[in-house]
Design a protein around this motif. Structure first.
Motif, PDB file in Angstrom:
ATOM      1  N   ASN A  30       3.535   9.416   6.305  1.00  0.00           N
ATOM      2  CA  ASN A  30       3.356   8.225   7.123  1.00  0.00           C
ATOM      3  C   ASN A  30       3.766   6.961   6.372  1.00  0.00           C
ATOM      4  O   ASN A  30       4.236   5.995   6.978  1.00  0.00           O
ATOM      5  CB  ASN A  30       1.896   8.124   7.567  1.00  0.00           C
ATOM      6  CG  ASN A  30       1.654   7.003   8.549  1.00  0.00           C
ATOM      7  OD1 ASN A  30       0.829   6.126   8.326  1.00  0.00           O
ATOM      8  ND2 ASN A  30       2.367   7.003   9.655  1.00  0.00           N
ATOM      9  N   SER A  31       3.614   6.963   5.045  1.00  0.00           N
ATOM     10  CA  SER A  31       4.044   5.819   4.232  1.00  0.00           C
ATOM     11  C   SER A  31       5.558   5.684   4.218  1.00  0.00           C
ATOM     12  O   SER A  31       6.076   4.588   3.928  1.00  0.00           O
ATOM     13  CB  SER A  31       3.523   5.975   2.793  1.00  0.00           C
ATOM     14  OG  SER A  31       2.122   5.944   2.763  1.00  0.00           O
ATOM     15  N   PHE A  32       6.282   6.760   4.494  1.00  0.00           N
ATOM     16  CA  PHE A  32       7.744   6.691   4.602  1.00  0.00           C
ATOM     17  C   PHE A  32       8.169   6.194   5.979  1.00  0.00           C
ATOM     18  O   PHE A  32       9.124   5.419   6.105  1.00  0.00           O
ATOM     19  CB  PHE A  32       8.340   8.072   4.330  1.00  0.00           C
ATOM     20  CG  PHE A  32       9.803   8.186   4.665  1.00  0.00           C
ATOM     21  CD1 PHE A  32      10.759   7.619   3.858  1.00  0.00           C
ATOM     22  CD2 PHE A  32      10.215   8.859   5.803  1.00  0.00           C
ATOM     23  CE1 PHE A  32      12.111   7.709   4.168  1.00  0.00           C
ATOM     24  CE2 PHE A  32      11.561   8.965   6.123  1.00  0.00           C
ATOM     25  CZ  PHE A  32      12.510   8.384   5.311  1.00  0.00           C
ATOM     26  N   PHE A  33       7.448   6.613   7.033  1.00  0.00           N
ATOM     27  CA  PHE A  33       7.844   6.244   8.395  1.00  0.00           C
ATOM     28  C   PHE A  33       7.475   4.810   8.747  1.00  0.00           C
ATOM     29  O   PHE A  33       8.135   4.200   9.593  1.00  0.00           O
ATOM     30  CB  PHE A  33       7.212   7.203   9.406  1.00  0.00           C
ATOM     31  CG  PHE A  33       7.782   8.591   9.368  1.00  0.00           C
ATOM     32  CD1 PHE A  33       9.110   8.810   9.690  1.00  0.00           C
ATOM     33  CD2 PHE A  33       6.996   9.668   9.002  1.00  0.00           C
ATOM     34  CE1 PHE A  33       9.652  10.086   9.648  1.00  0.00           C
ATOM     35  CE2 PHE A  33       7.527  10.940   8.950  1.00  0.00           C
ATOM     36  CZ  PHE A  33       8.861  11.159   9.279  1.00  0.00           C
ATOM     37  N   ASN A  34       6.412   4.265   8.139  1.00  0.00           N
ATOM     38  CA  ASN A  34       5.966   2.912   8.498  1.00  0.00           C
ATOM     39  C   ASN A  34       7.069   1.865   8.392  1.00  0.00           C
ATOM     40  O   ASN A  34       7.335   1.141   9.359  1.00  0.00           O
ATOM     41  CB  ASN A  34       4.763   2.514   7.634  1.00  0.00           C
ATOM     42  CG  ASN A  34       3.477   3.137   8.109  1.00  0.00           C
ATOM     43  OD1 ASN A  34       3.344   3.536   9.263  1.00  0.00           O
ATOM     44  ND2 ASN A  34       2.504   3.225   7.231  1.00  0.00           N
ATOM     45  N   SER A  41       0.828  -1.217   0.000  1.00  0.00           N
ATOM     46  CA  SER A  41       0.000   0.000   0.000  1.00  0.00           C
ATOM     47  C   SER A  41       0.856   1.258   0.000  1.00  0.00           C
ATOM     48  O   SER A  41       0.547   2.231  -0.704  1.00  0.00           O
ATOM     49  CB  SER A  41      -0.932  -0.011   1.210  1.00  0.00           C
ATOM     50  OG  SER A  41      -0.214  -0.046   2.422  1.00  0.00           O
ATOM     51  N   ASP A  42       1.956   1.241   0.748  1.00  0.00           N
ATOM     52  CA  ASP A  42       2.813   2.433   0.821  1.00  0.00           C
ATOM     53  C   ASP A  42       3.592   2.665  -0.472  1.00  0.00           C
ATOM     54  O   ASP A  42       3.801   3.809  -0.889  1.00  0.00           O
ATOM     55  CB  ASP A  42       3.787   2.312   2.007  1.00  0.00           C
ATOM     56  CG  ASP A  42       3.066   2.422   3.345  1.00  0.00           C
ATOM     57  OD1 ASP A  42       1.996   3.045   3.385  1.00  0.00           O
ATOM     58  OD2 ASP A  42       3.585   1.887   4.344  1.00  0.00           O
ATOM     59  N   VAL A  43       4.031   1.585  -1.126  1.00  0.00           N
ATOM     60  CA  VAL A  43       4.752   1.765  -2.381  1.00  0.00           C
ATOM     61  C   VAL A  43       3.809   2.228  -3.483  1.00  0.00           C
ATOM     62  O   VAL A  43       4.207   2.982  -4.395  1.00  0.00           O
ATOM     63  CB  VAL A  43       5.488   0.461  -2.768  1.00  0.00           C
ATOM     64  CG1 VAL A  43       4.560  -0.546  -3.419  1.00  0.00           C
ATOM     65  CG2 VAL A  43       6.657   0.753  -3.700  1.00  0.00           C
TER      66      VAL A  43
END
Length: 321
Positions: free
Chosen positions: A294-298, A49-51
């Motif tokens: 937030n997608s970078f920190f996860n 999901s983040d990528v």
């Protein structure tokens, strides 16, 4: 101006770093057989999901930021695609974080019932529900629930229909927020309970000869029999207490970053349609990109608490060389 160039450089760097870091996590999970199990399937779902956020959502958001007046000049079809993937991927990322928190909670508090087989089944169900719920929220505007594109104003944004704003923000953020806060409270409570119970484990007093003068770093257990009294004493922390403290710390940081990144955006998205408030576009952009971060920190958080990932990253680079 130079200041504007520097400000616009930050989203570009964030997009590239988010894509590469989550891609590294996915490549590691695929290449290492030890990661083909729970809870790494939850981590893989989060990384997917983040990528996708970095590959499909953030670049088009950046194009919108670079246009004069933040206008959308890419047409109605691409607007619908961008909004759909924005809601889908960001909602899936949020619910995947919730699934990781729930998995940590059950593994700590229900060790006997939460077996490997049950854990695998429950994690797969959570992943399926995560993507189904995210798809339902993202596809609703395409089916006529509100309008996302205005050709007169060249504006592309989330549906401003009040009913959709309540349902979408509730399902995408406020409901998982309540779940993760409840989970963290239960993990913290369980950790404090077991630490307090360990200090009350002594049944009888230890004789002077059996007292430990210096506490060692490794957990030790001392059993002493004296007049039919059994004494149990531990120096240091037990394995279960260390696991609970580590889980509480990881989940706490994961939830803290999640709340700080997303709560400004979802507050404005809920209030704006209900009160017809005109929030300055620059603040909307700041809140949106803060949520994207937030997608970078996860991946940084859940790999920082797992030494196996660090070792796998090193081995992966060594093999590439």
């Amino acid at each position: 101006s130079l200041f504007t160039v520097l400000i616009l450089t930050l989203p570009v760097l964030l997009t590239v770093a988010t894509f590469l870091w989550n891609l590294l996590v996915l490549a590691t999970i695929l290449r290492v057989k030890a990661f083909h199990r729970v809870p790494h399937n939850l981590v893989a779902s989060t990384a997917v999901s983040d990528v996708l956020v970095a590959a499909l959502v953030m670049p088009l958001s950046l194009v919108k930021e670079l246009s004069a007046g933040r206008r959308w000049r890419l047409g109605r079809e691409l607007c619908l695609v961008w909004v759909c993937f924005d809601v889908l991927c960001c909602t899936a990322s949020i619910w995947n974080v919730t699934a990781i928190a729930l998995d940590r909670y059950w593994s700590v508090t229900r060790q006997l019932q939460y077996t490997l087989l049950a854990r695998r089944r429950i994690s797969n169900v959570m992943i399926a529900l995560t993507w189904l719920l995210s798809a339902a929220i993202s596809l609703a505007p395409l089916l006529g629930w509100g309008e996302t594109y205005s050709p007169e104003q060249e504006r592309c944004q989330l549906s401003q229909d009040p009913s959709y704003a309540i349902v979408s923000t509730g399902g995408a953020f406020y409901l998982p927020l309540c779940v993760v806060l409840f989970v963290y409270w239960k993990i913290y409570k369980a950790s404090k309970f077991h630490m307090g119970g360990r200090r009350r484990n002594a049944v009888g007093p230890l004789p002077e000869a059996a007292q430990v003068k210096e506490a060692s770093k490794e957990p030790q257990m001392v059993f002493t029999a004296r007049r039919a009294a059994i004494t149990f004493q531990t120096d240091g922390e037990t394995w279960r207490e260390q696991k609970e403290k580590k889980a509480a710390l990881m989940v706490g940081i994961l939830i803290g970053v999640f709340v700080l990144c997303w709560i400004p955006f979802f507050i404005t998205e809920l209030i704006s349609p209900l009160c017809s408030c005109n929030i300055p576009p620059v603040w909307k952009s700041i809140f949106l990109w803060l949520g994207y971060s937030n997608s970078f920190f996860n991946p940084l958080i859940y790999t920082a608490f797992n030494k196996n990932y660090n070792n796998a990253f090193k081995n992966l680079f060594i093999k590439q060389r």
